[in-house]
Design a protein around this motif. Sequence first.
Motif, PDB file in Angstrom:
ATOM      1  N   VAL A 144       0.648  -1.254   0.020  1.00 31.06           N
ATOM      2  CA  VAL A 144       0.046  -0.045  -0.099  1.00 31.06           C
ATOM      3  C   VAL A 144       0.781   1.172   0.006  1.00 31.06           C
ATOM      4  CG1 VAL A 144      -1.610   1.232   1.365  1.00 31.06           C
ATOM      5  CG2 VAL A 144      -2.083  -1.140   1.223  1.00 31.06           C
ATOM      6  N   PHE A 145       2.042   1.348   0.666  1.00 31.94           N
ATOM      7  CA  PHE A 145       2.687   2.509   0.765  1.00 31.94           C
ATOM      8  C   PHE A 145       3.663   2.760  -0.360  1.00 31.94           C
ATOM      9  CE2 PHE A 145       1.562   2.768   5.001  1.00 31.94           C
ATOM     10  CZ  PHE A 145       2.093   3.669   5.698  1.00 31.94           C
ATOM     11  N   ALA A 146       3.831   1.635  -0.937  1.00 33.80           N
ATOM     12  CA  ALA A 146       4.483   1.683  -2.171  1.00 33.80           C
ATOM     13  C   ALA A 146       3.854   2.325  -3.298  1.00 33.80           C
ATOM     14  CB  ALA A 146       5.165   0.133  -2.741  1.00 33.80           C
ATOM     15  N   TRP A 147       2.562   1.892  -3.320  1.00 31.19           N
ATOM     16  CA  TRP A 147       1.561   2.442  -4.238  1.00 31.19           C
ATOM     17  C   TRP A 147       1.209   3.960  -3.991  1.00 31.19           C
ATOM     18  CZ3 TRP A 147      -4.409   0.359  -3.871  1.00 31.19           C
ATOM     19  CH2 TRP A 147      -5.098   1.198  -4.529  1.00 31.19           C
ATOM     20  N   LEU A 148       1.013   4.181  -2.904  1.00 28.60           N
ATOM     21  CA  LEU A 148       0.694   5.537  -2.510  1.00 28.60           C
ATOM     22  C   LEU A 148       1.795   6.484  -2.435  1.00 28.60           C
ATOM     23  CD1 LEU A 148      -2.281   4.912   0.212  1.00 28.60           C
ATOM     24  CD2 LEU A 148      -2.685   5.305  -2.208  1.00 28.60           C
ATOM     25  N   ARG A 149       3.087   6.093  -2.334  1.00 28.56           N
ATOM     26  CA  ARG A 149       4.074   6.863  -2.615  1.00 28.56           C
ATOM     27  C   ARG A 149       4.168   7.436  -3.888  1.00 28.56           C
ATOM     28  NH1 ARG A 149       7.619   3.430   1.745  1.00 28.56           N
ATOM     29  NH2 ARG A 149       7.065   4.648   3.643  1.00 28.56           N
ATOM     30  N   ASP A 150       3.717   6.538  -4.861  1.00 29.12           N
ATOM     31  CA  ASP A 150       3.952   6.727  -6.303  1.00 29.12           C
ATOM     32  C   ASP A 150       2.577   6.982  -7.200  1.00 29.12           C
ATOM     33  OD1 ASP A 150       5.021   7.374  -8.886  1.00 29.12           O
ATOM     34  OD2 ASP A 150       6.612   5.942  -8.611  1.00 29.12           O
ATOM     35  N   ILE A 151       1.723   7.599  -6.844  1.00 27.34           N
ATOM     36  CA  ILE A 151       0.241   7.382  -7.394  1.00 27.34           C
ATOM     37  C   ILE A 151       0.375   7.789  -8.612  1.00 27.34           C
ATOM     38  CG2 ILE A 151      -0.978   7.574  -5.386  1.00 27.34           C
ATOM     39  CD1 ILE A 151      -1.729  10.410  -5.719  1.00 27.34           C
ATOM     40  N   LYS A 152       1.404   8.855  -9.128  1.00 25.18           N
ATOM     41  CA  LYS A 152       1.526   9.235 -10.515  1.00 25.18           C
ATOM     42  C   LYS A 152       1.970   8.186 -11.356  1.00 25.18           C
ATOM     43  CE  LYS A 152       4.583  12.373 -13.404  1.00 25.18           C
ATOM     44  NZ  LYS A 152       5.600  13.170 -13.271  1.00 25.18           N
TER      45      LYS A 152
END
Length: 281
Positions: A144-152
Amino acid sequence: MRSTFSICVRFFLTSYDDFIDAFFKSSSAENGLKTGTRRQYSLFGLFKLLIMEREFQRLVKKGIRPVVIIDEFHKLDGLYLPDKQKRLMVELMNFFVAMTKESHLCHVIIASSDAFFIEQVYVDSKLRKTSKFMKLDYLEKEDVFAWLRDIKKYNQVQEYILDEKQIETIWETVGGSAWEIHSILEDLFQYSLDTIAAKIKMEKVSMITDWTFDDEARNCLLRHFSKQPIRKLRELAGTCKNILGQAVKNNILYYDPVDGIYGIQGKSLEWGIKGYFEEIE
């Protein structure tokens, strides 16, 4: 190197005949049967499912190992074989055991969001020694953190970037529920994260209030989970199995039949149950 692909076909099944039609749409010329003959074959009696078995054999000869996937398998509950008081799903599972463990003609994946139901099929079909149970859980925190740290990158959104505090808030509100996370990201175009998080929690409290309304047995069950989101079956002694089944079918709880544990269906519902009991107490 062998490539693998799958084809997904959706049908709305309301009867045994609908199920037959969903699996057997091949023409009489293709399957070598005379017109009208197809209906004369017993689907599961003495494993006379010749059309499907013959198709499996044909593919295996070509070096292809078919994979049969049936999603939301519990939707077949309530369908019975014509003139036989046998459950369609049980006989279907027995047939698939014959096609996999005995004949090695294919692989079969049965998926269901109702694990309480899956355990019933395990027992009825004697599948414990012929199949494996795999739990598909929510995303892990690091994912989840990997996803939301790079939502671009993952959502192709350039209008905003989430800081670590916001990511932590999303995790603490909905956990690894991908659908709920995506919904939050959409709502962020109109509302603040604090407003969205508060609304989600309020909605879940209302959901639990509706599910437990005027039902002491349901209230008693969820009280077990108000302080602890996961419980062993033995810790729920005295709880009616029917109530546990209702909670799983209604996606309030999940059930892991391998480890014999029940848990709250997602982080947001943990807030709902916690908030509900704080209100009534």
